[in-house]
Design an enzyme around this catalytic site. Sequence first.
Site, PDB file in Angstrom:
ATOM      1  CD  GLU A 280       2.303 -16.305  11.250  1.00 45.85           C
ATOM      2  OE1 GLU A 280       2.327 -17.545  11.258  1.00 45.85           O
ATOM      3  OE2 GLU A 280       1.683 -15.646  12.107  1.00 45.85           O
ATOM      4  CD1 TRP A 283       3.775 -18.032  14.873  1.00 39.02           C
ATOM      5  CD2 TRP A 283       3.852 -19.994  15.979  1.00 39.02           C
ATOM      6  NE1 TRP A 283       2.901 -17.973  15.943  1.00 39.02           N
ATOM      7  CE2 TRP A 283       2.928 -19.158  16.623  1.00 39.02           C
ATOM      8  CE3 TRP A 283       4.069 -21.277  16.485  1.00 39.02           C
ATOM      9  CZ2 TRP A 283       2.217 -19.554  17.764  1.00 39.02           C
ATOM     10  CZ3 TRP A 283       3.371 -21.681  17.622  1.00 39.02           C
ATOM     11  CH2 TRP A 283       2.459 -20.824  18.249  1.00 39.02           C
ATOM     12  CD1 TRP A 311      -4.440 -41.589  19.201  1.00 34.31           C
ATOM     13  CD2 TRP A 311      -5.744 -39.958  18.436  1.00 34.31           C
ATOM     14  NE1 TRP A 311      -3.894 -40.393  19.608  1.00 34.31           N
ATOM     15  CE2 TRP A 311      -4.682 -39.366  19.154  1.00 34.31           C
ATOM     16  CE3 TRP A 311      -6.707 -39.109  17.861  1.00 34.31           C
ATOM     17  CZ2 TRP A 311      -4.546 -37.988  19.311  1.00 34.31           C
ATOM     18  CZ3 TRP A 311      -6.569 -37.740  18.019  1.00 34.31           C
ATOM     19  CH2 TRP A 311      -5.507 -37.193  18.735  1.00 34.31           C
ATOM     20  CG  ASN A 346      -1.301 -21.345   8.609  1.00 39.19           C
ATOM     21  OD1 ASN A 346      -0.784 -22.392   8.993  1.00 39.19           O
ATOM     22  ND2 ASN A 346      -1.779 -20.441   9.435  1.00 39.19           N
ATOM     23  CD1 TRP A 364      -1.378 -36.315  17.666  1.00 44.76           C
ATOM     24  CD2 TRP A 364       0.415 -35.989  16.371  1.00 44.76           C
ATOM     25  NE1 TRP A 364      -0.254 -36.582  18.423  1.00 44.76           N
ATOM     26  CE2 TRP A 364       0.864 -36.380  17.658  1.00 44.76           C
ATOM     27  CE3 TRP A 364       1.368 -35.722  15.401  1.00 44.76           C
ATOM     28  CZ2 TRP A 364       2.224 -36.529  17.985  1.00 44.76           C
ATOM     29  CZ3 TRP A 364       2.722 -35.856  15.720  1.00 44.76           C
ATOM     30  CH2 TRP A 364       3.135 -36.260  16.991  1.00 44.76           C
ATOM     31  CD1 TRP A 387       0.847 -32.237  10.730  1.00 39.13           C
ATOM     32  CD2 TRP A 387      -1.193 -32.942  11.326  1.00 39.13           C
ATOM     33  NE1 TRP A 387       0.095 -32.386   9.580  1.00 39.13           N
ATOM     34  CE2 TRP A 387      -1.151 -32.823   9.916  1.00 39.13           C
ATOM     35  CE3 TRP A 387      -2.377 -33.358  11.924  1.00 39.13           C
ATOM     36  CZ2 TRP A 387      -2.252 -33.120   9.108  1.00 39.13           C
ATOM     37  CZ3 TRP A 387      -3.483 -33.660  11.117  1.00 39.13           C
ATOM     38  CH2 TRP A 387      -3.411 -33.537   9.736  1.00 39.13           C
TER      39      TRP A 387
HETATM   40  P1  FAD Z   1       3.562 -16.911   5.262  1.00 37.51           P
HETATM   41  O1  FAD Z   1       2.324 -16.569   6.006  1.00 37.51           O
HETATM   42  O2  FAD Z   1       3.967 -16.017   4.167  1.00 37.51           O
HETATM   43  O3  FAD Z   1       4.717 -17.025   6.361  1.00 37.51           O
HETATM   44  C1  FAD Z   1       6.105 -16.839   6.069  1.00 37.51           C
HETATM   45  C2  FAD Z   1       6.899 -18.054   6.477  1.00 37.51           C
HETATM   46  O4  FAD Z   1       6.797 -18.274   7.885  1.00 37.51           O
HETATM   47  C3  FAD Z   1       6.417 -19.344   5.846  1.00 37.51           C
HETATM   48  O5  FAD Z   1       6.951 -19.501   4.565  1.00 37.51           O
HETATM   49  C4  FAD Z   1       6.915 -20.393   6.828  1.00 37.51           C
HETATM   50  O6  FAD Z   1       8.273 -20.710   6.623  1.00 37.51           O
HETATM   51  C5  FAD Z   1       6.790 -19.674   8.153  1.00 37.51           C
HETATM   52  N1  FAD Z   1       5.515 -20.012   8.806  1.00 37.51           N
HETATM   53  C6  FAD Z   1       4.311 -19.438   8.611  1.00 37.51           C
HETATM   54  N2  FAD Z   1       3.381 -19.987   9.419  1.00 37.51           N
HETATM   55  C7  FAD Z   1       4.013 -20.936  10.132  1.00 37.51           C
HETATM   56  C8  FAD Z   1       3.601 -21.848  11.148  1.00 37.51           C
HETATM   57  N3  FAD Z   1       2.350 -21.872  11.606  1.00 37.51           N
HETATM   58  N4  FAD Z   1       4.505 -22.697  11.660  1.00 37.51           N
HETATM   59  C9  FAD Z   1       5.800 -22.679  11.233  1.00 37.51           C
HETATM   60  N5  FAD Z   1       6.250 -21.821  10.287  1.00 37.51           N
HETATM   61  C10 FAD Z   1       5.375 -20.968   9.742  1.00 37.51           C
HETATM   62  N6  FAD Z   1       4.931 -25.187   7.252  1.00 37.51           N
HETATM   63  C11 FAD Z   1       6.011 -25.688   6.612  1.00 37.51           C
HETATM   64  O7  FAD Z   1       6.869 -24.930   6.192  1.00 37.51           O
HETATM   65  N7  FAD Z   1       6.170 -27.042   6.458  1.00 37.51           N
HETATM   66  C12 FAD Z   1       5.252 -27.937   6.918  1.00 37.51           C
HETATM   67  O8  FAD Z   1       5.454 -29.152   6.778  1.00 37.51           O
HETATM   68  C13 FAD Z   1       4.090 -27.429   7.554  1.00 37.51           C
HETATM   69  N8  FAD Z   1       3.121 -28.279   7.984  1.00 37.51           N
HETATM   70  C14 FAD Z   1       1.998 -27.763   8.596  1.00 37.51           C
HETATM   71  C15 FAD Z   1       1.002 -28.641   9.044  1.00 37.51           C
HETATM   72  C16 FAD Z   1      -0.143 -28.158   9.659  1.00 37.51           C
HETATM   73  C17 FAD Z   1      -1.193 -29.112  10.173  1.00 37.51           C
HETATM   74  C18 FAD Z   1      -0.320 -26.774   9.819  1.00 37.51           C
HETATM   75  C19 FAD Z   1      -1.546 -26.217  10.477  1.00 37.51           C
HETATM   76  C20 FAD Z   1       0.667 -25.883   9.394  1.00 37.51           C
HETATM   77  C21 FAD Z   1       1.835 -26.366   8.783  1.00 37.51           C
HETATM   78  N9  FAD Z   1       2.851 -25.486   8.329  1.00 37.51           N
HETATM   79  C22 FAD Z   1       3.965 -26.013   7.720  1.00 37.51           C
HETATM   80  C23 FAD Z   1       2.823 -24.052   8.667  1.00 37.51           C
HETATM   81  C24 FAD Z   1       2.158 -23.115   7.656  1.00 37.51           C
HETATM   82  O9  FAD Z   1       0.909 -23.610   7.272  1.00 37.51           O
HETATM   83  C25 FAD Z   1       3.011 -22.879   6.408  1.00 37.51           C
HETATM   84  O10 FAD Z   1       4.327 -22.551   6.754  1.00 37.51           O
HETATM   85  C26 FAD Z   1       2.413 -21.713   5.595  1.00 37.51           C
HETATM   86  O11 FAD Z   1       1.105 -22.016   5.197  1.00 37.51           O
HETATM   87  C27 FAD Z   1       3.277 -21.431   4.403  1.00 37.51           C
HETATM   88  O12 FAD Z   1       2.704 -20.445   3.615  1.00 37.51           O
HETATM   89  P2  FAD Z   1       3.443 -19.075   3.331  1.00 37.51           P
HETATM   90  O13 FAD Z   1       4.856 -19.349   2.943  1.00 37.51           O
HETATM   91  O14 FAD Z   1       2.608 -18.321   2.370  1.00 37.51           O
HETATM   92  O15 FAD Z   1       3.407 -18.431   4.777  1.00 37.51           O
END
Ligand code: FAD
Length: 481
Positions: A280, A283, A311, A346, A364, A387
């Site tokens: 993650e 990502w 759209w 997420n 989007w 997005w």
């Molecule tokens: P954990 O599961 O604990 O993951 C650890 C870290 O990995 C996160 O803190 C984050 O920095 C990174 N991470 C995890 N999943 C993703 C992912 N899919 N993409 C990129 N990085 C990721 N994340 C943001 O930080 N900022 C945003 O503006 C953002 N917008 C999003 C918009 C949409 C439509 C979606 C579907 C996802 C978005 N995310 C965004 C990604 C993700 O949802 C969040 O990073 C995550 O929910 C954060 O929770 P956590 O820290 O508990 O994640």
Amino acid sequence: MAARPTIVWFRLDLRIADNPALSAAAERGGPVIPVYVLEDGAQDGPLGRAGRWWLHHSLAALERSLRDLGAPLVLLRGRARELIPRLADETGAAAVTWNRRYEPQAIERDRAIKAALRDAGLEAESFNAALLFEPWTVQTGAGEPYRVFTPFWKACLDRPAPAQPGGAPESLTGFSGAPQGDDLADWGLRPGKPDWAAGFGEVWTPGEDGARTRMRDFLERLAGYARGRDRPDAEATSRLSPHLHWGEIGPRQVWHSVEGHLHATGDGAPWSAATKFRAELGWREFCHHLLFHFPALPRDNFRDSFDDFAWRDDEDGFRAWSRGRTGYPIVDAGMRELWATGWMHNRVRMVAASFLVKDLLVDWRRGMRWFEDTLVDADLANNAASWQWVAGSGADAAPFFRIFNPVRQGEKFDPQGAYVKRWVPELAKLPAKWLHRPWEAPESALREAGIEPGETYPRPVLDHAAARKRALAAFEAIRKG
Ligand code: FAD
């Protein structure tokens, strides 16, 4: 003659430890002037209202830490392009240091500032504090940027392991000629009345200490990460995203905290959970890689076949979605969690975003902007890439025809409905069987739960099965066109 000061320009790296720009300034041995510039153009990415709340508290924490170290933070407001060279000139600084950003406007701005400072005979040096693998260090065999996550992450993991995080300076020498700067309270970053962010403080502790505590707590739960990360009803993920976005903790620190925990745990170490968690973080790296190499990512469809997508301008639909009143409980719960806490799980981000883009057929970019304003972790790279991923227009995206069914997603990932009950309390008394599809509940169950459809909780704004067909037809039109 007194030593000339070094300016440390803080941006999205609001921490003292593992901050190479700060360490480099301290190591020069002379006085240090830490500065933060509030740019109204938000050049390090979006600065929405939720983000402003976070920034206020994070800067307050940073101010305290820097004062304790001996060099108070100077707050300036305006264009960094003018303010940083002017501050260097007025204080007779010998050097300016900062940690790199990867957003297109920030890159352009930083290059211009670096050139101006060097032209004026100063040293200007930038460092990596925000990523494990900077975008230009990872490329395909053909020397191209990656467009697909799995080979990207494999290439990252084949590289030398991320460097150990640096420590924090034990003390700094302040500079008596530093300007006074603004008062943080005068920036008005917190909401006035009504204080819609009142609930944020119950969930979050912005700042480096808060980030460290969050990290420590998560390590206790790491073993359950792979199993629980898709469950919004469980606190299984790290919730580090705002801390990572604002740079209160760096990815090197996160990486090595996990590493240290695995080694300390011995035989029972949760290796597979750690691998999933690190992916993650991967990502996050991939999103930054994409934004750096494809700077139009927040603006243009990555796949230009989507440029002709039909759209819809659905104001009522957008309003219902953004206010958590679509009549689909899992979507509404997510949008209300977002409003109340500045964050959304997420899995629910994916379901809610899919509902806007595929069920309502709203562009989007509109959803992305709503998230920019309401997320405390709003991040140009992660938000835009995610997005586009959901919309199907992005790099390595979910195919458009894979449309989330909000009822099935709810039943699978929130089986007892605990998440929905928490955020949509008007449904709390409905048996779990109907929680994700209250419109199918018998009248007696609704009555007993005190629910009046259309009054206490909205009827669905659309029929998902019909919306799905409509979306597939719209997609077919661009596929053929
Ligand atoms: P954990 O599961 O604990 O993951 C650890 C870290 O990995 C996160 O803190 C984050 O920095 C990174 N991470 C995890 N999943 C993703 C992912 N899919 N993409 C990129 N990085 C990721 N994340 C943001 O930080 N900022 C945003 O503006 C953002 N917008 C999003 C918009 C949409 C439509 C979606 C579907 C996802 C978005 N995310 C965004 C990604 C993700 O949802 C969040 O990073 C995550 O929910 C954060 O929770 P956590 O820290 O508990 O994640």
